[in-house]
Write a protein that holds these residues in place. Structure first.
Motif, mmCIF file in Angstrom:
data_model
loop_
_atom_site.group_PDB
_atom_site.id
_atom_site.type_symbol
_atom_site.label_atom_id
_atom_site.label_comp_id
_atom_site.label_asym_id
_atom_site.label_seq_id
_atom_site.Cartn_x
_atom_site.Cartn_y
_atom_site.Cartn_z
ATOM 1 N N VAL A 14 -52.510 53.689 24.482
ATOM 2 C CA VAL A 14 -51.573 53.451 23.382
ATOM 3 C C VAL A 14 -51.296 54.753 22.632
ATOM 4 C CG1 VAL A 14 -52.075 51.007 22.981
ATOM 5 C CG2 VAL A 14 -53.480 52.727 21.871
ATOM 6 N N ARG A 15 -50.136 54.781 22.019
ATOM 7 C CA ARG A 15 -49.761 55.949 21.216
ATOM 8 C C ARG A 15 -49.999 55.631 19.744
ATOM 9 N NH1 ARG A 15 -45.987 56.401 25.604
ATOM 10 N NH2 ARG A 15 -45.733 58.598 26.138
ATOM 11 N N ASP A 16 -50.439 56.634 19.014
ATOM 12 C CA ASP A 16 -50.644 56.473 17.565
ATOM 13 C C ASP A 16 -49.950 57.663 16.896
ATOM 14 O OD1 ASP A 16 -51.546 56.047 15.022
ATOM 15 O OD2 ASP A 16 -53.680 56.217 15.469
ATOM 16 N N ALA A 17 -48.614 57.540 16.841
ATOM 17 C CA ALA A 17 -47.803 58.670 16.384
ATOM 18 C C ALA A 17 -47.976 58.939 14.893
ATOM 19 C CB ALA A 17 -46.336 58.403 16.696
ATOM 20 N N SER A 18 -48.408 57.922 14.143
ATOM 21 C CA SER A 18 -48.426 58.106 12.685
ATOM 22 C C SER A 18 -49.782 58.584 12.159
ATOM 23 C CB SER A 18 -48.006 56.820 11.993
ATOM 24 O OG SER A 18 -48.809 55.775 12.463
ATOM 25 N N LEU A 19 -50.731 58.800 13.048
ATOM 26 C CA LEU A 19 -52.041 59.272 12.584
ATOM 27 C C LEU A 19 -51.911 60.658 11.941
ATOM 28 C CD1 LEU A 19 -55.178 58.479 12.844
ATOM 29 C CD2 LEU A 19 -55.223 60.243 14.597
ATOM 30 N N VAL A 20 -52.463 60.841 10.755
ATOM 31 C CA VAL A 20 -52.363 62.154 10.111
ATOM 32 C C VAL A 20 -53.700 62.900 10.050
ATOM 33 C CG1 VAL A 20 -50.254 61.839 8.775
ATOM 34 C CG2 VAL A 20 -52.407 61.064 7.829
ATOM 35 N N VAL A 21 -54.786 62.160 10.056
ATOM 36 C CA VAL A 21 -56.119 62.809 10.072
ATOM 37 C C VAL A 21 -57.026 62.028 11.012
ATOM 38 C CG1 VAL A 21 -58.160 63.483 8.741
ATOM 39 C CG2 VAL A 21 -55.924 63.556 7.665
ATOM 40 N N PHE A 22 -57.728 62.754 11.852
ATOM 41 C CA PHE A 22 -58.650 62.118 12.796
ATOM 42 C C PHE A 22 -60.079 62.442 12.389
ATOM 43 C CE2 PHE A 22 -61.091 62.084 16.745
ATOM 44 C CZ PHE A 22 -60.723 60.859 17.282
ATOM 45 N N ASP A 23 -60.958 61.476 12.539
ATOM 46 C CA ASP A 23 -62.396 61.687 12.242
ATOM 47 C C ASP A 23 -62.611 62.387 10.890
ATOM 48 O OD1 ASP A 23 -63.292 60.444 14.478
ATOM 49 O OD2 ASP A 23 -64.024 62.237 15.501
ATOM 50 N N ILE A 24 -61.926 61.961 9.885
ATOM 51 C CA ILE A 24 -62.052 62.426 8.497
ATOM 52 C C ILE A 24 -61.539 63.846 8.253
ATOM 53 C CG2 ILE A 24 -63.638 62.665 6.503
ATOM 54 C CD1 ILE A 24 -65.586 60.798 8.092
ATOM 55 N N VAL A 25 -61.761 64.764 9.188
ATOM 56 C CA VAL A 25 -61.481 66.176 8.884
ATOM 57 C C VAL A 25 -60.430 66.860 9.773
ATOM 58 C CG1 VAL A 25 -63.725 66.686 7.833
ATOM 59 C CG2 VAL A 25 -63.466 66.906 10.306
ATOM 60 N N VAL A 26 -59.964 66.191 10.824
ATOM 61 C CA VAL A 26 -59.057 66.898 11.753
ATOM 62 C C VAL A 26 -57.607 66.483 11.515
ATOM 63 C CG1 VAL A 26 -58.573 67.408 14.178
ATOM 64 C CG2 VAL A 26 -60.924 66.866 13.474
ATOM 65 N N PRO A 27 -56.788 67.386 10.949
ATOM 66 C CA PRO A 27 -55.378 67.024 10.754
ATOM 67 C C PRO A 27 -54.682 66.845 12.107
ATOM 68 C CG PRO A 27 -55.907 69.173 9.753
ATOM 69 C CD PRO A 27 -57.106 68.745 10.529
ATOM 70 N N THR A 28 -53.855 65.807 12.215
ATOM 71 C CA THR A 28 -53.172 65.539 13.489
ATOM 72 C C THR A 28 -51.664 65.520 13.255
ATOM 73 O OG1 THR A 28 -53.564 63.202 13.045
ATOM 74 C CG2 THR A 28 -55.066 64.246 14.575
ATOM 75 N N GLU A 29 -51.111 66.709 13.262
ATOM 76 C CA GLU A 29 -49.681 66.876 12.970
ATOM 77 C C GLU A 29 -48.803 66.080 13.936
ATOM 78 O OE1 GLU A 29 -48.691 71.037 13.166
ATOM 79 O OE2 GLU A 29 -46.543 70.582 12.959
ATOM 80 N N HIS A 30 -49.256 65.955 15.170
ATOM 81 C CA HIS A 30 -48.447 65.267 16.185
ATOM 82 C C HIS A 30 -49.020 63.909 16.570
ATOM 83 C CE1 HIS A 30 -46.029 68.860 16.803
ATOM 84 N NE2 HIS A 30 -47.152 69.548 16.784
ATOM 85 N N GLY A 31 -49.784 63.306 15.661
ATOM 86 C CA GLY A 31 -50.394 62.013 16.003
ATOM 87 C C GLY A 31 -51.373 62.163 17.148
ATOM 88 N N THR A 32 -51.577 61.053 17.870
ATOM 89 C CA THR A 32 -52.468 61.148 19.043
ATOM 90 C C THR A 32 -52.189 59.978 19.980
ATOM 91 O OG1 THR A 32 -54.729 61.610 19.736
ATOM 92 C CG2 THR A 32 -54.464 59.824 18.150
ATOM 93 N N THR A 33 -52.923 59.945 21.069
ATOM 94 C CA THR A 33 -52.902 58.794 21.977
ATOM 95 C C THR A 33 -54.340 58.397 22.243
ATOM 96 O OG1 THR A 33 -53.069 60.122 23.976
ATOM 97 C CG2 THR A 33 -50.833 59.659 23.205
ATOM 98 N N TYR A 34 -54.565 57.121 22.544
ATOM 99 C CA TYR A 34 -55.872 56.671 23.018
ATOM 100 C C TYR A 34 -55.658 56.322 24.482
ATOM 101 C CZ TYR A 34 -56.105 56.489 18.018
ATOM 102 O OH TYR A 34 -56.003 56.844 16.696
ATOM 103 N N ASN A 35 -56.069 57.230 25.341
ATOM 104 C CA ASN A 35 -55.744 57.071 26.759
ATOM 105 C C ASN A 35 -56.759 56.184 27.470
ATOM 106 O OD1 ASN A 35 -53.601 58.773 26.400
ATOM 107 N ND2 ASN A 35 -54.643 60.598 27.192
ATOM 108 N N SER A 36 -56.216 55.312 28.252
ATOM 109 C CA SER A 36 -57.022 54.436 29.085
ATOM 110 C C SER A 36 -56.281 54.396 30.422
ATOM 111 C CB SER A 36 -57.077 53.056 28.435
ATOM 112 O OG SER A 36 -57.679 52.118 29.287
ATOM 113 N N TYR A 37 -57.036 54.335 31.502
ATOM 114 C CA TYR A 37 -56.409 54.393 32.826
ATOM 115 C C TYR A 37 -56.923 53.241 33.675
ATOM 116 C CZ TYR A 37 -55.694 59.179 31.166
ATOM 117 O OH TYR A 37 -55.358 60.284 30.408
ATOM 118 N N LEU A 38 -56.061 52.753 34.524
ATOM 119 C CA LEU A 38 -56.472 51.693 35.450
ATOM 120 C C LEU A 38 -56.262 52.193 36.877
ATOM 121 C CD1 LEU A 38 -57.188 48.488 35.310
ATOM 122 C CD2 LEU A 38 -55.044 48.412 36.579
ATOM 123 N N ILE A 39 -57.290 52.040 37.716
ATOM 124 C CA ILE A 39 -57.152 52.405 39.127
ATOM 125 C C ILE A 39 -57.319 51.128 39.954
ATOM 126 C CG2 ILE A 39 -57.960 53.894 40.995
ATOM 127 C CD1 ILE A 39 -59.372 55.601 38.825
#
Ligand SMILES: Cc1cc2nc3c(=O)[nH]c(=O)nc-3n(C[C@H](O)[C@H](O)[C@H](O)COP(=O)(O)O)c2cc1C
Length: 403
Positions: A14-39
């Motif tokens: 999933v994409r999380d485009a609106s995230l602004v800070v990760f793990d309390i201290v890491v600014p995320t200017e470009h949001g993030t993704t939570y990658n999961s893969y299926l084989i």
């Protein structure tokens, strides 16, 4: 939205485009993704990681598009941080027959995360899983960046599922694709910046462990790197991998370094004056010294210098019975490095009680740094004799830095 990234391999994250800070201290200017893969194999279907809990609804909808949860046989938990494992409990509720594949240190974390029984397979480096026409090989890579971290490699497609190693907090709405080859030149530059920033904020304390992992991974032909955050690197994966190797080598550079970093905070120039003589003494002993005044030096420069230094020397005033805030700030920012066992020493000028110096020493101890000698203290303005003593103190410290 999902995406096929190779034969029978799907991105279901999933994409999380609106995230602004990760793990309390890491600014995320470009949001993030939570990658999961299926084989999908001829015999088994395997899921690699899940997503953050808040995104479970979208996540399961994505996943079901590709494969009903009832038909998943295994889930690989590369690392139990909740951004990857948040939907694991629900996954196992939906299908309790799924076997969880994980590293040995991960077991305790999973027990505490799930608080329930589950089918478990503890892997060791080199173990493989035959999916039918596809082989997944596992690597235990502790401390990248938790003790539980492992990676998987899909042999037939030469894809490294690298967990947080080589990840980036990056997503963009300009393309639906998760592949970095789909980015425009300009977006790719942003992605590279995010990739480098991610390393500097999250992976940098673990350079020693990166080198150990790379030693194992070097045997692999890597055509694609699929990390747990950000874009899947089908374009130039080797370039990103080599960049990591180069950065991680800073660990070896530091081990051989004859450098020290002096960081000081001084209101009326008394500590600053002592610093000049400490510096001279250290240089006389043969140490290369970087000096930073906390009132003007950019934090990034201070941290970069400390990363490569054998010793860190703090010069601190005492203000209202404490070390001044910039000293705390530097020490707080050491979170992005591993300073355990690093040589340290403290000097400073004070008026009547001098808690700044004691406090700074306590903070060094709390960071597991190794105080090399008694602090050098001066009350108010240093005399000529005290300045000579400061030089000697610096010289003695310099010899310890080299020793
Ligand atoms: C606002 C202020 C508060 C201070 N509080 C303390 C204190 O609590 N204890 C102490 O020993 N000195 C205190 N001092 C004195 C300074 O630590 C002392 O003047 C010292 O020499 C300043 O060194 P610097 O010029 O390197 O900052 C204080 C000074 C100022 C300006």
């Amino acid at each position: 939205m999902t995406q096929k990234i190779a034969n029978d391999v799907y991105w279901v994250g999933v994409r999380d485009a609106s995230l602004v800070v990760f793990d309390i201290v890491v600014p995320t200017e470009h949001g993030t993704t939570y990658n999961s893969y299926l084989i999908k194999g001829e015999k088994h279907n395997v899921l690699l990681d899940t997503s953050k809990k808040d995104f479970s609804e979208t996540y399961f909808a994505n996943l079901e598009e590709i494969c009903p949860v009832k038909e998943i046989d295994y889930v690989v938990v590369h690392h139990t941080e909740p951004d990857h494992s948040g939907a694991l409990k629900e996954l196992l509720q939906r299908n309790p027959d799924i076997t969880v594949i994980h590293s040995r240190p991960c077991r305790k974390f999973l027990d505490n995360l799930l608080n329930q029984d589950f089918k478990s397979w503890v892997i060791s480096s080199g173990d493989t899983l035959d999916l039918g026409g596809k082989t997944l090989k596992f690597f235990v890579t502790p401390f990248l960046h938790w003790p539980d971290t492992m990676m998987s490699y899909l042999e037939e497609e030469q894809i490294l599922f690298s967990c947080d190693f080589m990840g980036a907090h990056y997503t963009t709405e300009k393309t639906d694709s998760i592949l970095n080859s789909a980015l425009s030149e300009e977006d790719h530059k942003d992605m590279v910046e995010a990739f480098e920033f991610y390393y500097s904020m999250i992976m940098r304390p673990y350079n020693e462990h990166i080198l150990k992992a790379i030693k194992m991974l070097d045997e692999l032909e890597i055509r694609m790197v699929a990390p747990s955050h950000g874009m899947v690197m089908d374009k130039n994966p080797q370039q990103f991998y080599e960049w990591y190797r180069e950065k991680a080598n800073n660990y070896l550079v530091r081990l051989q370094s004859k450098r020290a970093t002096i960081v000081y905070a001084s209101a009326y120039g008394n500590t600053a004056r002592v610093m000049e003589f400490v510096r001279e003494g250290m240089e006389d002993a043969g140490v290369e010294v970087d000096v930073f005044d906390t009132s003007s030096a950019p934090m990034e420069q201070i941290i970069n210098s400390i990363e490569l230094a054998s010793a860190v020397v703090f010069g601190t005033s005492t203000i209202n019975a404490k070390a001044p805030e910039p000293i705390f700030s530097v020490i707080a920012n050491l979170v992005v490095l591993n300073v355990s066992g690093r040589k340290a020493a403290v000097f400073g000028s004070f008026g009547w009680s001098g808690e700044g110096i004691t406090m700074c020493e306590d903070l060094c101890r709390a960071m597991h740094m190794k105080l090399e000698q008694e602090p050098f203290r001066v009350q108010m303005t240093p005399s000529d004799e005290q300045l000579d003593q400061a030089r000697e103190w610096g010289y003695g410290l310099g010899l310890k830095v080299l020793g």
